[in-house]
Motif scaffolding. Structure first.
Motif, mmCIF file in Angstrom:
data_model
loop_
_atom_site.group_PDB
_atom_site.id
_atom_site.type_symbol
_atom_site.label_atom_id
_atom_site.label_comp_id
_atom_site.label_asym_id
_atom_site.label_seq_id
_atom_site.Cartn_x
_atom_site.Cartn_y
_atom_site.Cartn_z
ATOM 1 N N GLY A 169 -35.417 -35.223 25.448
ATOM 2 C CA GLY A 169 -34.219 -34.746 25.412
ATOM 3 C C GLY A 169 -33.528 -35.470 24.082
ATOM 4 N N ASP A 170 -32.163 -35.431 24.303
ATOM 5 C CA ASP A 170 -31.359 -35.983 23.173
ATOM 6 C C ASP A 170 -31.570 -37.338 23.119
ATOM 7 O OD1 ASP A 170 -30.418 -33.655 22.197
ATOM 8 O OD2 ASP A 170 -28.854 -33.592 23.495
ATOM 9 N N SER A 230 -30.751 -30.090 18.910
ATOM 10 C CA SER A 230 -31.570 -29.042 18.354
ATOM 11 C C SER A 230 -31.048 -27.566 18.383
ATOM 12 C CB SER A 230 -32.956 -29.103 19.472
ATOM 13 O OG SER A 230 -32.578 -28.782 20.624
ATOM 14 N N ARG A 231 -30.118 -27.395 19.465
ATOM 15 C CA ARG A 231 -29.477 -25.934 19.504
ATOM 16 C C ARG A 231 -28.738 -26.069 18.176
ATOM 17 N NH1 ARG A 231 -29.682 -23.715 24.542
ATOM 18 N NH2 ARG A 231 -30.271 -25.361 26.187
ATOM 19 N N GLY A 287 -35.444 -31.545 27.114
ATOM 20 C CA GLY A 287 -34.358 -32.193 27.643
ATOM 21 C C GLY A 287 -33.391 -31.423 28.655
ATOM 22 N N PRO A 299 -37.592 -29.679 21.786
ATOM 23 C CA PRO A 299 -36.668 -29.687 22.673
ATOM 24 C C PRO A 299 -37.269 -29.515 24.322
ATOM 25 C CG PRO A 299 -35.805 -28.063 21.250
ATOM 26 C CD PRO A 299 -37.344 -28.181 21.142
ATOM 27 N N GLY A 340 -24.526 -30.480 24.451
ATOM 28 C CA GLY A 340 -25.717 -29.959 25.131
ATOM 29 C C GLY A 340 -25.415 -28.753 26.229
ATOM 30 N N LEU A 400 -34.728 -38.200 21.373
ATOM 31 C CA LEU A 400 -34.709 -37.988 20.001
ATOM 32 C C LEU A 400 -33.838 -39.003 19.386
ATOM 33 C CD1 LEU A 400 -35.301 -35.631 18.166
ATOM 34 C CD2 LEU A 400 -33.099 -34.821 18.784
ATOM 35 N N GLN A 458 -36.067 -22.921 21.314
ATOM 36 C CA GLN A 458 -36.096 -24.158 22.469
ATOM 37 C C GLN A 458 -37.047 -23.838 23.370
ATOM 38 O OE1 GLN A 458 -33.080 -26.113 23.423
ATOM 39 N NE2 GLN A 458 -33.166 -25.634 21.295
ATOM 40 N N ILE A 501 -38.749 -31.611 15.995
ATOM 41 C CA ILE A 501 -38.176 -31.734 17.358
ATOM 42 C C ILE A 501 -38.620 -30.389 18.249
ATOM 43 C CG2 ILE A 501 -35.919 -31.392 18.527
ATOM 44 C CD1 ILE A 501 -34.604 -32.200 15.817
ATOM 45 N N ASN A 512 -30.174 -30.750 25.256
ATOM 46 C CA ASN A 512 -30.625 -30.547 23.813
ATOM 47 C C ASN A 512 -29.727 -29.956 22.900
ATOM 48 O OD1 ASN A 512 -33.536 -30.775 24.914
ATOM 49 N ND2 ASN A 512 -33.174 -28.704 25.822
ATOM 50 N N SER A 568 -38.771 -36.252 30.630
ATOM 51 C CA SER A 568 -37.891 -35.056 30.464
ATOM 52 C C SER A 568 -38.440 -33.759 30.990
ATOM 53 C CB SER A 568 -37.777 -35.221 28.897
ATOM 54 O OG SER A 568 -37.037 -36.242 28.354
#
Length: 313
Positions: free
Chosen positions: A90-91, A120-121, A114, A112, A222, A94, A127, A110, A117, A36
């Motif tokens: 990344g997602d 997480s956002r 990736g 981030p 994302g 995760l 970030q 988390i 993301n 990632s």
């Protein structure tokens, strides 16, 4: 606390030192996906080890070596007594770590790293790696809902149709990030075929042709593409998005609204708040948090409430 527009998430203002507040150092694990990001894994590892030492946290570092390896590493970390498991990836990474934590009370942190993301956002996670690591190690665990496509869990979004085909191409490409993502969308959209679906949700059925169908537990795919601006992953309800194919001349406006938090205003998107949907469709692939998966012609989406503890600022 509700995660969403009504509860703004702010970075922590004080640092927790586990040497002062516990009888023994908190035991944590960080699971890193070295594939990632842009070669960020070595930097994230060094930062994690330094910050953990500074906070008095006993940290073990584990590295993902292939698909779904994150599930195994997470379960092993829990068996070894980890009190908090961090995911740097990344997602998709995760999703794997979260899957390994389901059924436990061990919180997920988390970091981030990736291309998109999206989850997480949606939670307001920083970030940047250093800030995210501090939140992951000192933030407060909060119960979050988890979506399921049949028996496969997802945290943010799952869908069939156009977004699943984009996810499959994106998974196979070497060019990652927003530019690569947008390039694939633009290449696919002009010739994209619709899927025929029969959707049953909230006791009502609809049969129609769609560009895509998305079950949203959080607000974005994302890269800032917010398909469901009102979605919150802890509010006990999902948004089922039925997306019709817009004419080509309307695509610039559709993209503008998608990236400016106004997708709900598009007449091509019909929203159904629900916790479950049964879908009969003619596609063969779906995506879970951006990762393509094969499916049959009849699928069940559902939302399970408060299934996972996630560390938030």
């Amino acid at each position: 606390m509700t995660i969403g527009k009504s509860a703004a998430i702010q970075p922590p203002t004080a640092r927790t030192d586990y040497r002062r507040h516990t009888r023994h150092p908190m035991k944590a694990a960080i699971i890193i996906n070295p594939f990632s990001g842009k070669r960020q894994a070595p930097l994230v590892r060094r930062l994690a080890e330094r910050i953990a030492a500074d906070l008095g946290v006993a940290l073990s570092v584990k590295t993902i070596s292939g698909p779904r390896h994150g599930v195994e590493l997470t379960r092993a970390a829990v068996s070894d007594g980890a009190e908090r498991v961090l995911c740097a990836g990344g997602d998709g990474s995760l999703n794997a770590v979260a899957t390994g934590l389901l059924g436990t009370t061990v919180p997920l942190g988390i970091v981030p790293m990736g291309s998109g993301n999206g989850y997480s956002r949606s939670l307001g996670i920083p970030q940047g790696a250093e800030d995210a690591l501090r939140v992951a190690l000192t933030g407060k665990p909060h119960p979050m809902d988890v979506g399921f496509l049949n028996d496969q869990p997802f945290l943010g979004t799952a869908g069939i149709g156009f977004d699943a085909r984009v996810a499959r191409r994106f998974d196979r490409t070497k060019g990652r990030g927003m530019i690569g993502y947008l390039r694939i969308i633009l290449e696919e959209i002009a010739s994209a075929r619709t899927i025929h679906v029969q959707v049953t949700a909230n006791g009502q059925s609809t049969e129609t042709d769609l560009l895509m169908l998305v079950f949203c537990n959080s607000r974005e795919f994302g890269n800032g593409a917010r398909i469901s601006p009102a979605s919150c992953p802890d509010d006990g309800v999902a948004e089922l998005k039925l997306v019709s194919k817009p004419p080509l001349r309307s695509l610039p406006l559709a993209f503008l609204y998608l990236y400016t938090n106004r997708a709900d205003r598009l007449r091509y998107i019909h929203s159904i708040p629900t916790t479950e949907a049964i879908v009969a469709q003619d596609g063969t692939i779906a995506h879970l948090d951006g990762e393509p998966v094969p499916i049959g012609h009849r699928v069940r989406f559902r939302l399970a409430l408060h299934q996972l503890l996630v560390v938030v600022p």
